[in-house]
Design a protein around this motif. Structure first.
Motif, PDB file in Angstrom:
ATOM      1  N   LEU A 101       0.825  -1.206   0.000  1.00 54.57           N
ATOM      2  CA  LEU A 101       0.000   0.000   0.000  1.00 54.57           C
ATOM      3  C   LEU A 101       0.862   1.261   0.000  1.00 54.57           C
ATOM      4  N   ILE A 102       1.977   1.232   0.740  1.00 56.76           N
ATOM      5  CA  ILE A 102       2.878   2.385   0.759  1.00 56.76           C
ATOM      6  C   ILE A 102       3.440   2.634  -0.642  1.00 56.76           C
ATOM      7  N   SER A 103       3.830   1.556  -1.320  1.00 52.32           N
ATOM      8  CA  SER A 103       4.375   1.691  -2.678  1.00 52.32           C
ATOM      9  C   SER A 103       3.323   2.167  -3.673  1.00 52.32           C
ATOM     10  N   SER A 104       2.052   1.866  -3.407  1.00 52.19           N
ATOM     11  CA  SER A 104       0.971   2.264  -4.313  1.00 52.19           C
ATOM     12  C   SER A 104       0.426   3.653  -4.026  1.00 52.19           C
ATOM     13  N   ALA A 105       0.755   4.204  -2.859  1.00 58.22           N
ATOM     14  CA  ALA A 105       0.196   5.493  -2.449  1.00 58.22           C
ATOM     15  C   ALA A 105       0.628   6.601  -3.410  1.00 58.22           C
ATOM     16  N   GLU A 106      -0.312   7.472  -3.742  1.00 60.65           N
ATOM     17  CA  GLU A 106      -0.028   8.603  -4.624  1.00 60.65           C
ATOM     18  C   GLU A 106      -0.371   9.943  -3.986  1.00 60.65           C
ATOM     19  N   ARG A 107      -1.165   9.916  -2.910  1.00 59.29           N
ATOM     20  CA  ARG A 107      -1.604  11.181  -2.321  1.00 59.29           C
ATOM     21  C   ARG A 107      -1.278  11.286  -0.835  1.00 59.29           C
ATOM     22  N   SER A 108      -1.699  10.293  -0.042  1.00 56.34           N
ATOM     23  CA  SER A 108      -1.529  10.438   1.404  1.00 56.34           C
ATOM     24  C   SER A 108      -1.386   9.084   2.093  1.00 56.34           C
ATOM     25  N   ILE A 109      -0.662   9.090   3.209  1.00 53.94           N
ATOM     26  CA  ILE A 109      -0.514   7.930   4.086  1.00 53.94           C
ATOM     27  C   ILE A 109      -0.660   8.416   5.527  1.00 53.94           C
ATOM     28  N   ASP A 110      -1.572   7.809   6.275  1.00 59.12           N
ATOM     29  CA  ASP A 110      -1.743   8.106   7.696  1.00 59.12           C
ATOM     30  C   ASP A 110      -1.488   6.831   8.488  1.00 59.12           C
ATOM     31  N   LEU A 129       8.437   4.602   3.619  1.00 56.21           N
ATOM     32  CA  LEU A 129       7.724   5.861   3.850  1.00 56.21           C
ATOM     33  C   LEU A 129       8.517   7.044   3.310  1.00 56.21           C
ATOM     34  N   LEU A 130       9.833   7.005   3.466  1.00 54.04           N
ATOM     35  CA  LEU A 130      10.683   8.054   2.914  1.00 54.04           C
ATOM     36  C   LEU A 130      10.610   8.071   1.384  1.00 54.04           C
ATOM     37  N   GLN A 131      10.592   6.889   0.783  1.00 50.09           N
ATOM     38  CA  GLN A 131      10.462   6.815  -0.669  1.00 50.09           C
ATOM     39  C   GLN A 131       9.124   7.399  -1.129  1.00 50.09           C
ATOM     40  N   ALA A 132       8.063   7.075  -0.387  1.00 48.81           N
ATOM     41  CA  ALA A 132       6.741   7.624  -0.733  1.00 48.81           C
ATOM     42  C   ALA A 132       6.746   9.147  -0.599  1.00 48.81           C
ATOM     43  N   ALA A 133       7.356   9.646   0.457  1.00 49.00           N
ATOM     44  CA  ALA A 133       7.429  11.099   0.658  1.00 49.00           C
ATOM     45  C   ALA A 133       8.211  11.767  -0.456  1.00 49.00           C
TER      46      ALA A 133
END
Length: 561
Positions: A101-110, A129-133
């Motif tokens: 899910l983190i790798s698929s995230a495009e807008r937000s992660i909580d 998480l750093l990669q997603a950011a």
């Protein structure tokens, strides 16, 4: 590389006021009471007003839906806007789903959690998480403060990224040196914690359940592993889960994480964070080549979700959670407590209640509702930890004093074995040894129709002190699926059946009607090598453990268990 980009995007914050007030602090530090006052003041200064919950984060919130959102919304439309659920029973699948899910995230992660361990899976998750950011995804991390101080270098590293914000709930102190004093001065506050676990991606997919973040939850520890349960959700309920997160995030008890320099002024914060970044990169490279990550990649839950191939179970549901104000301990808020929302559903049970709880301490109020259920003829079956499988001996001691009473009421009671699920864990090639098992799942099934899953235990902490979150699902199909899991966990290979048996001695026989309840003894029944075996004391415990149970059982600590 994103590890270098972080510091181009944002410098680590330092306490600019510290140097200006150094002279005054030297005077105040001499006095203990002034130090405690400084602690309270520093916490107050770090609070962020609810009117501006995202004042630190700078990111572009695209109005265009992500690929994950499009797939989820299409499936929701096909099922009349009900909620879709997928139950995650193994640690490998849980970690696969989280990282996917983190790798698929495009807008937000909580991310909301009671614990975040600085271990192999915790570091890899931080790296993801750093990669997603770096992709521009907004990341918000809300952790309970109690154990967060020991992971401050990891959390400060995450907090250094401009698209990541870390907050601590109900902070004890923002200074390493003042924390021990705060434990004494603010004991009532310290004992009240945020026990919620929630994970939300792009506002359309959420996970809640029993798992925190760490190796023990994701089948990576060699000495001890939890059997736990989470549920992935899509549909309208995700909006409710997101609302619960925002309620805690914007509350007065959610405090912005300090920089490492503020927490420990004897260290160079920049060097600490840069060193941690290097450690995260090395850890990620090492794990990517491991047999553990090969098993994680084979799971493919998120891939199936994106392609609408995941077998979701659809139903109506209701989200229940404690308000953040619970940490104040005000009696006027008790009607809003999760347990008080839950009790009416238990009271309406007609035939059967199945309960999985790792820490079962019913207290007198719990005994009363069990007694009422049994008077109606409702069958009550409970699975909890044995002494040998329990990771918190104090919790077992709290349970032990009520065990005989619930058995006398006719409750069917099982205790989880430390050797449970050994067969599956033998297939984990990355483990150096077969770990001891512990139960950490929280599940209630009512009449084969309703199912409740989340973070609360059946104990005084969940009822009165800690904040919790749970989801109730109305579905016979889902309840039957969870009942099958319950039946698997109480099989003799995984659990002991605890019963009361009439004691046999030189003067009375077991079938003698004159044998009183006081003559009944506890017996643990199981199978060993195809034969039924019975134990007359807690299995896998020695004399030292029994003496410890007797001694600690005398302490007046039940209200905090």
């Amino acid at each position: 590389m994103f590890l270098q980009a972080i510091y181009k995007m944002k410098k680590i914050k330092t306490n600019t006021n510290f140097s200006l007030k150094r002279g005054k602090l030297r005077v105040f530090v001499v006095l203990l009471l002034s130090l405690l006052a400084l602690t309270a003041c520093s916490i107050k200064q770090q609070r962020i007003a609810a009117e501006n919950p995202e004042n630190k984060i700078s990111f572009t919130d695209s109005t265009q839906m992500s690929r994950l959102e499009k797939s989820v919304l299409k499936q929701i439309d096909e099922h009349s806007h009900k909620n879709g659920f997928y139950f995650i029973a193994t640690g490998v699948e849980a970690f696969s789903t989280l990282t996917g899910l983190i790798s698929s995230a495009e807008r937000s992660i909580d991310l909301q959690s009671f614990l975040y361990h600085d271990d192999r899976t915790g570091r890899l998750l931080a790296y993801k998480l750093l990669q997603a950011a770096d992709r521009g995804v907004r990341v918000r991390i809300l952790l309970d403060d109690f154990f967060s101080s020991s992971k401050i270098s990891l959390l400060a590293t995450l907090n250094a990224h401009r698209n990541i914000e870390v907050r601590f709930f109900n902070p004890i102190s923002t200074s390493r040196w003042a924390r021990p004093l705060a434990f004494i001065a603010k004991f009532r506050k310290v004992t009240r914690r945020m026990h919620n676990k929630a994970f939300i991606v792009d506002r359309h997919v959420a996970i809640i359940g029993g798992r925190n973040v760490g190796d023990v939850y994701y089948a990576m520890r060699d000495d001890y592993q939890f059997t736990d349960l989470d549920v992935l959700s899509v549909g309208p309920v995700v909006k409710s889960i997101s609302t619960s997160f925002n309620t805690f995030w914007t509350s007065r008890w959610a405090v912005a994480a300090v920089s490492y320099n503020q927490y420990d002024r004897t260290s160079n914060g920049s060097k600490v964070v840069k060193k941690k970044l290097t450690q995260l990169r090395v850890n990620a490279k090492k794990l990517q080549r491991s047999s553990f990550m090969k098993a994680v990649k084979r799971s493919g839950v998120v891939r199936k979700l994106r392609h609408a191939n995941l077998s979701l179970l659809w139903s109506n549901s209701r989200l229940m959670y404690d308000p953040p104000e619970k940490v104040r301990g005000r009696r006027k808020h008790r009607k809003k407590y999760l347990m008080n929302q839950l009790m009416p559903y238990l009271a309406q049970a007609r035939s059967e209640v199945l309960i999985i709880t790792p820490y079962f301490i019913p207290s007198r109020s719990g005994l009363r509702w069990i007694k009422r259920l049994r008077k109606k003829g409702v069958k009550v079956t409970i699975l909890t930890n044995s002494f040998a499988s329990n990771d918190i001996p104090f919790a077992y001691i709290g349970y032990e004093r009520y065990r005989r009473k619930v058995l006398e009421m006719g409750v069917e009671l099982y205790e989880f074995k430390p050797t449970a699920e050994t067969k599956r864990r033998k297939t984990y090639k990355w483990l150096k040894s077969i770990p001891r098992s512990g139960l950490h799942a929280k599940l209630i099934i009512i009449d084969g129709e309703k199912m409740i899953i989340g973070s609360p235990n059946i104990n005084p902490r969940s009822r009165n002190l800690d904040t919790e979150i749970a989801i109730m699902v109305n579905s016979t199909e889902i309840a039957e699926k969870m009942s099958a899991l319950f039946s698997k966990l109480i099989k003799p290979v995984n659990s002991y059946r605890v019963v009361l048996r009439k004691r046999v001695n030189d003067w009375k026989e077991a079938d003698d009607p004159n044998v009183s309840d006081e003559d009944e003894q506890l017996v643990w029944k199981t199978n060993k090598q195809g034969k039924q075996v019975q134990y007359r004391q807690e299995p896998n415990t020695g004399l030292f453990e029994h003496l410890g149970i007797l001694f600690i059982g005398l302490l007046p600590i039940e209200g905090f268990l």
